[in-house]
Scaffold this active site. Structure first.
Site, PDB file in Angstrom:
ATOM      1  N   SER A  24       0.867  -1.185   0.000  1.00 39.38           N
ATOM      2  CA  SER A  24       0.000   0.000   0.000  1.00 39.38           C
ATOM      3  C   SER A  24       0.896   1.225   0.000  1.00 39.38           C
ATOM      4  O   SER A  24       2.087   1.131   0.350  1.00 39.38           O
ATOM      5  CB  SER A  24      -0.857  -0.019   1.272  1.00 39.38           C
ATOM      6  N   TYR A  30      -1.512  -1.857  10.153  1.00 45.62           N
ATOM      7  CA  TYR A  30      -1.573  -1.884   8.686  1.00 45.62           C
ATOM      8  C   TYR A  30      -0.263  -1.366   8.093  1.00 45.62           C
ATOM      9  O   TYR A  30       0.382  -2.041   7.291  1.00 45.62           O
ATOM     10  CB  TYR A  30      -2.763  -1.029   8.242  1.00 45.62           C
TER      11      TYR A  30
HETATM   12  N1  LIG Z   1      -8.546  -0.600  -0.947  1.00 46.30           N
HETATM   13  C1  LIG Z   1      -7.515   0.199  -0.782  1.00 46.30           C
HETATM   14  O1  LIG Z   1      -7.653   1.423  -0.686  1.00 46.30           O
HETATM   15  C2  LIG Z   1      -6.132  -0.365  -0.729  1.00 46.30           C
HETATM   16  C3  LIG Z   1      -5.062   0.521  -0.894  1.00 46.30           C
HETATM   17  C4  LIG Z   1      -3.771   0.019  -0.844  1.00 46.30           C
HETATM   18  C5  LIG Z   1      -3.561  -1.330  -0.651  1.00 46.30           C
HETATM   19  N2  LIG Z   1      -4.620  -2.170  -0.471  1.00 46.30           N
HETATM   20  C6  LIG Z   1      -4.325  -3.592  -0.266  1.00 46.30           C
HETATM   21  O2  LIG Z   1      -4.809  -4.323  -1.359  1.00 46.30           O
HETATM   22  C7  LIG Z   1      -5.063  -5.675  -0.974  1.00 46.30           C
HETATM   23  C8  LIG Z   1      -6.421  -6.094  -1.492  1.00 46.30           C
HETATM   24  O3  LIG Z   1      -7.402  -5.341  -0.803  1.00 46.30           O
HETATM   25  P1  LIG Z   1      -8.703  -4.749  -1.494  1.00 46.30           P
HETATM   26  O4  LIG Z   1      -8.712  -3.299  -1.222  1.00 46.30           O
HETATM   27  O5  LIG Z   1      -8.842  -5.256  -2.863  1.00 46.30           O
HETATM   28  O6  LIG Z   1      -9.795  -5.362  -0.495  1.00 46.30           O
HETATM   29  P2  LIG Z   1     -10.873  -6.533  -0.696  1.00 46.30           P
HETATM   30  O7  LIG Z   1     -11.438  -6.773   0.637  1.00 46.30           O
HETATM   31  O8  LIG Z   1     -11.779  -6.168  -1.805  1.00 46.30           O
HETATM   32  O9  LIG Z   1      -9.972  -7.775  -1.152  1.00 46.30           O
HETATM   33  C9  LIG Z   1      -9.156  -8.477  -0.254  1.00 46.30           C
HETATM   34  C10 LIG Z   1      -9.537  -9.949  -0.338  1.00 46.30           C
HETATM   35  O10 LIG Z   1      -8.625 -10.691   0.483  1.00 46.30           O
HETATM   36  C11 LIG Z   1      -9.387 -11.730   1.122  1.00 46.30           C
HETATM   37  N3  LIG Z   1      -8.686 -12.206   2.319  1.00 46.30           N
HETATM   38  C12 LIG Z   1      -8.567 -11.588   3.512  1.00 46.30           C
HETATM   39  N4  LIG Z   1      -7.882 -12.373   4.379  1.00 46.30           N
HETATM   40  C13 LIG Z   1      -7.533 -13.488   3.697  1.00 46.30           C
HETATM   41  C14 LIG Z   1      -6.791 -14.655   4.042  1.00 46.30           C
HETATM   42  N5  LIG Z   1      -6.293 -14.838   5.272  1.00 46.30           N
HETATM   43  N6  LIG Z   1      -6.593 -15.584   3.085  1.00 46.30           N
HETATM   44  C15 LIG Z   1      -7.092 -15.418   1.831  1.00 46.30           C
HETATM   45  N7  LIG Z   1      -7.840 -14.364   1.463  1.00 46.30           N
HETATM   46  C16 LIG Z   1      -8.038 -13.400   2.382  1.00 46.30           C
HETATM   47  C17 LIG Z   1     -10.703 -11.052   1.443  1.00 46.30           C
HETATM   48  O11 LIG Z   1     -11.729 -11.988   1.697  1.00 46.30           O
HETATM   49  C18 LIG Z   1     -10.950 -10.217   0.195  1.00 46.30           C
HETATM   50  O12 LIG Z   1     -11.699 -10.905  -0.779  1.00 46.30           O
HETATM   51  C19 LIG Z   1      -4.956  -5.719   0.535  1.00 46.30           C
HETATM   52  O13 LIG Z   1      -3.733  -6.307   0.899  1.00 46.30           O
HETATM   53  C20 LIG Z   1      -5.005  -4.243   0.923  1.00 46.30           C
HETATM   54  O14 LIG Z   1      -4.342  -3.990   2.101  1.00 46.30           O
HETATM   55  C21 LIG Z   1      -5.895  -1.720  -0.538  1.00 46.30           C
END
Ligand SMILES: NC(=O)c1ccc[n+]([C@@H]2O[C@H](COP(=O)([O-])OP(=O)(O)OC[C@H]3O[C@@H](n4cnc5c(N)ncnc54)[C@H](O)[C@@H]3O)[C@@H](O)[C@H]2O)c1
Length: 275
Positions: free
Chosen positions: A143, A156
């Site tokens: 992130s 985080y």
């Molecule tokens: N949304 C944002 O603004 C943002 C910004 C920067 C980074 N991220 C990172 O991007 C990544 C994806 O997040 P997103 O925003 O797409 O959220 P999201 O919730 O849409 O997708 C994350 C997925 O990971 C799955 N998950 C969680 N724990 C798990 C586990 N132990 N094993 C397998 N699957 C698991 C969840 O069920 C979910 O479907 C994350 O690592 C998040 O920290 C998100």
């Protein structure tokens, strides 16, 4: 590494958000998918819609924080396709907003288990396969919170900084083995995904009765103060694939990210120069 027709990509946390965006983007290029996820229902739905759009996709329920589960994911990948070209260690949850001294040990353990060990398990399970092929790439989702501070989200940001350092080091270790191997870390700003809702569903955010609205509002306020406009998962995925193809170690989409990273690096270099 070029992403082309017939290659194989594994995506953890693939049922939603950025993972699903990666799946759509890769499927459009003819890449065959192993879509993995802890939430079975979400996985079924995502797999069905990708398949309906013409993707070749194998669904595997796996918990990235469980080493045996990720090893089984690697076995299923080889059983399905006999190879793997790209491993997207993407699954994640977000911690509740609070200063470090109020963060619970349980949340630290969960964040370290999913975000740090989840990526480590992915690398340990798949690296031997990529090394044997002499070609392949890891895309680890961190992130912009891994490039600069994000107050009130220390579990985080700590794990995201770890994923940045881990990936930079991993890339050098892989390149030492073969030039066709590598790793890229994805550090986006705010992306339009249900990360908050999914984190509640998975117990990473423990909402007290009556607290949800206040907590959500506080989280949104904090996020809005740190980030610019929300990115789409699809745009983030396109940036990530472009970076992999260009052989870049970092990809950080988002209008505000460069400025926040520059502020951190400038202050770090000034502190170092001051002795
Ligand atoms: N949304 C944002 O603004 C943002 C910004 C920067 C980074 N991220 C990172 O991007 C990544 C994806 O997040 P997103 O925003 O797409 O959220 P999201 O919730 O849409 O997708 C994350 C997925 O990971 C799955 N998950 C969680 N724990 C798990 C586990 N132990 N094993 C397998 N699957 C698991 C969840 O069920 C979910 O479907 C994350 O690592 C998040 O920290 C998100």
């Amino acid at each position: 590494m070029r992403m082309t027709n017939g290659q194989v990509a594994v995506i953890t946390g693939g049922a939603s958000g950025i993972g699903y965006g990666l799946a759509e983007t890769l499927a459009d290029r003819g890449v065959r998918l192993v879509l993995s996820e802890i939430r079975e229902e979400g996985l079924d739905k995502a797999t069905a819609s990708l398949a309906a759009a013409g993707a070749e996709v194998t669904a595997v329920v796996a918990d990235v924080s469980d080493e045996a589960s990720v090893r089984a994911l690697a076995d299923r990948t080889i059983a399905a396709y006999g190879r793997v070209d790209l491993v997207c260690n993407n699954a994640g949850v977000v911690s509740p907003p609070a200063p470090l001294w109020e963060q619970q040990a349980r949340i630290w353990e969960l964040m370290i288990g999913v975000k740090v060990l989840g990526v480590v398990h992915g690398v340990k399970a798949f690296a031997p396969l990529l090394i044997e092929q002499g070609t392949g790439h890891f895309l680890n989702t961190a992130s912009s919170g891994g490039l600069a501070p994000l107050p009130d989200l220390t579990p985080y940001t700590t794990t995201m900084h770890a994923v940045v350092g881990l990936t930079e080091t991993l890339d050098q270790e892989l390149k030492r083995v073969a030039p066709g191997l590598g790793a890229t870390v994805l550090c986006p700003g705010l992306v339009d995904t249900p990360l908050g809702q999914n984190s509640v569903a998975l117990g990473a955010i423990d909402l007290q009765a009556g607290a949800p609205a206040a907590l959500r509002n506080a989280a949104m306020r904090d996020a809005a103060a740190h980030f610019g406009a929300k990115l789409t998962p699809r745009a983030v995925a396109e940036s990530a694939i472009t970076a992999i193809e260009a052989g870049r170690v970092h990809v950080a989409p988002g209008s505000d990210v460069a400025e926040r990273a520059r502020a951190r690096v400038t202050s770090l270099l000034a502190d170092i120069a001051a002795g």
